[in-house]
Design a protein around this motif. Structure first.
Motif, short mmCIF file in Angstrom:
data_model
loop_
_atom_site.label_atom_id
_atom_site.label_comp_id
_atom_site.label_asym_id
_atom_site.label_seq_id
_atom_site.Cartn_x
_atom_site.Cartn_y
_atom_site.Cartn_z
N ILE A 216 -3.34 2.91 3.26
CA ILE A 216 -3.96 3.55 2.10
C ILE A 216 -3.45 2.87 0.83
O ILE A 216 -2.26 2.88 0.54
N GLN A 217 -4.37 2.28 0.09
CA GLN A 217 -4.03 1.60 -1.16
C GLN A 217 -3.70 2.64 -2.25
O GLN A 217 -3.96 3.84 -2.09
N VAL B 256 0.15 8.51 9.23
CA VAL B 256 1.02 9.29 8.34
C VAL B 256 0.20 10.32 7.60
O VAL B 256 0.59 11.50 7.49
N LEU B 257 -0.94 9.90 7.08
CA LEU B 257 -1.80 10.80 6.32
C LEU B 257 -2.32 11.94 7.18
O LEU B 257 -2.36 13.10 6.76
N ARG B 258 -2.69 11.63 8.42
CA ARG B 258 -3.19 12.68 9.32
C ARG B 258 -2.10 13.71 9.62
O ARG B 258 -2.36 14.92 9.66
N CYS C 47 0.85 -1.19 0.00
CA CYS C 47 0.00 0.00 0.00
C CYS C 47 0.89 1.24 0.00
O CYS C 47 1.47 1.59 1.04
N PRO C 48 1.03 1.94 -1.12
CA PRO C 48 1.98 3.05 -1.25
C PRO C 48 1.59 4.31 -0.50
O PRO C 48 2.41 5.21 -0.33
N GLY C 49 0.33 4.39 -0.03
CA GLY C 49 -0.11 5.61 0.65
C GLY C 49 0.24 5.69 2.11
O GLY C 49 -0.14 6.64 2.80
N ASP D 25 5.16 8.54 -3.85
CA ASP D 25 4.86 7.34 -3.08
C ASP D 25 4.89 6.10 -3.96
O ASP D 25 5.21 5.00 -3.50
N GLU D 26 4.51 6.27 -5.22
CA GLU D 26 4.43 5.14 -6.14
C GLU D 26 5.60 5.14 -7.13
O GLU D 26 5.49 4.57 -8.22
#
Length: 384
Positions: free
Chosen positions: A129-130, A83-85, A76-78, A339-340
């Motif tokens: 996160i996919q 991390v996102l928050r 999952c590269p996200g 990320d990808e």
């Protein structure tokens, strides 16, 4: 429990266009390692039973040697939800974003519960996160199978959409939105993000119960700030612990902190048992949902009687088309191209898994050696 590597198959995927995550557990006769081995085997068994669910991982394959137990899941590269928050300006999400992610998490937990599996370790670090922007749960080593509750009657169940007080106020308004810590991926020699270690509670069973049977579990498991009151009390617990953790998660997404965190573990557990969650500002459908999920009596907690159905009926999710969640093409956040990025260069000059673990056991050199090259953090898993 193990070490998670980002790998690719050099034979079938030489350009690393389809990398995957490989979790490797080192075998040992040491008691703690034996427990990790048992939990790893259980996680593999759970992954084998998960088939083609949009918000749950699938098992790509597994391998066992005399030294290692390894298994692969999609990458999952996200990153994870934590991390996102932290990437957000105020380190919190808007109600609309919270609504989207909670909905997908509820669907994942609902599927696990229909399989009679209590997840028992819901937290931001375990929500990945996919590449599509949708979520997937990870880490099932603390989950367990529980027999479903036998309810005598649902006819007398109370209305579970929203509390009377909020319903009245709403009506009035109508008149006038994989190793010890987290896996750190390296980019050009620098860490993507280094996070604090989660205070995970190791499984400690108060009774010698079968891993497969019994309506309630008496194990003491989870992560401190997400552990439900019935787990702390040792009353025995079932699927409602996941709905409690969902309430803690929603609170953290809204305020950027968990509701019961104390200065130490003892104070945190005391807060879990005695403290009420604190809300800021006017009452909303989201805060009402959180409050009902954080009901300390599990039998009164939203989701206890009819599971996910009760939660889906809550006012906060009014108008949500649950069957179309997977059709959303533009989730709130999509992994960036960085990320990808192509991982071809990262696969060059890797090392054998055995060499990696031997290096971890070696005593540190003095004085410290120069910074390692980026390639030293990547591997070639010869036997996989």
């Amino acid at each position: 429990m193990g070490t998670v590597f980002l790998v690719h198959n050099r034979t079938s995927d030489p350009t690393a266009s389809s990398p995957f995550a490989l979790k490797v557990v080192e075998k040992s006769t040491i008691r703690t390692k034996l427990d990790a081995d048992r939990r790893a085997r259980w996680e593999i068994d759970v992954l084998r039973r998960l088939h083609n669910h949009a918000f749950l991982p699938s098992l790509i394959g597994s391998l066992e040697t005399d030294e290692f137990l390894a298994y692969a899941v999609p990458y999952c590269p996200g990153g994870d939800l934590n991390v996102l928050r932290y990437r957000q300006t105020d380190r919190v999400f808007s109600p609309a974003v919270i609504r989207f992610y909670l909905a997908e998490i509820i669907c994942a937990l609902d599927h696990l519960h229909t399989m009679h599996i209590a997840y028992r370790d819901l937290k931001p670090e375990n929500i990945l996160i996919q590449s599509s922007g949708h979520v997937t749960l990870t880490d099932f080593d603390l989950s367990r199978t529980l027999a479903p509750k036998q309810l005598k009657s649902l006819a007398s169940s109370p209305e579970n959409t929203i509390t009377d007080a909020f319903k009245t106020r709403k009506h009035r308004r109508n008149l006038t939105k994989i190793i010890k810590n987290v896996v750190v991926l390296e980019k050009g020699g620098g860490a993507l993000l280094k996070k604090a270690k989660s205070a995970r509670v190791s499984p400690v069973s108060r009774r010698r119960l079968s891993f497969e049977t019994g309506e309630k579990s008496n194990s003491f498991v989870g992560t401190e700030e997400y552990v439900a009151p019935e787990v702390v009390r040792g009353d025995g617990h079932e699927f409602a612990v996941d709905w409690w953790a969902l309430g803690v998660l929603a609170y953290e997404m809204l305020y950027g902190r968990t509701p019961f965190r104390g200065r130490n573990r003892k104070e945190t557990f005391r807060n879990v048992l005695l403290k009420s969650p604190e809300f800021v500002g006017r009452r909303t459908a989201l805060t009402d949902l959180i409050q009902r999920l954080l009901e300390k009596d599990p039998t009164k907690r939203l989701g206890y009687t009819r599971g996910a159905s009760e939660i889906k009926e809550h006012e906060f999710f009014r108008g949500l088309q649950w069957d179309l969640l997977t059709e959303v093409l533009r989730p709130p956040f999509l992994p960036s191209r960085e990320d990808e990025e192509d991982l071809t260069e990262k696969g060059v000059g890797g090392m054998d898994v055995r060499e990696y673990f031997e290096r971890q056991k070696a005593p540190p050199s003095f004085p410290p050696s120069p910074l390692p090259s980026p390639s030293s953090e990547h591997l070639k898993f010869k036997e996989f």
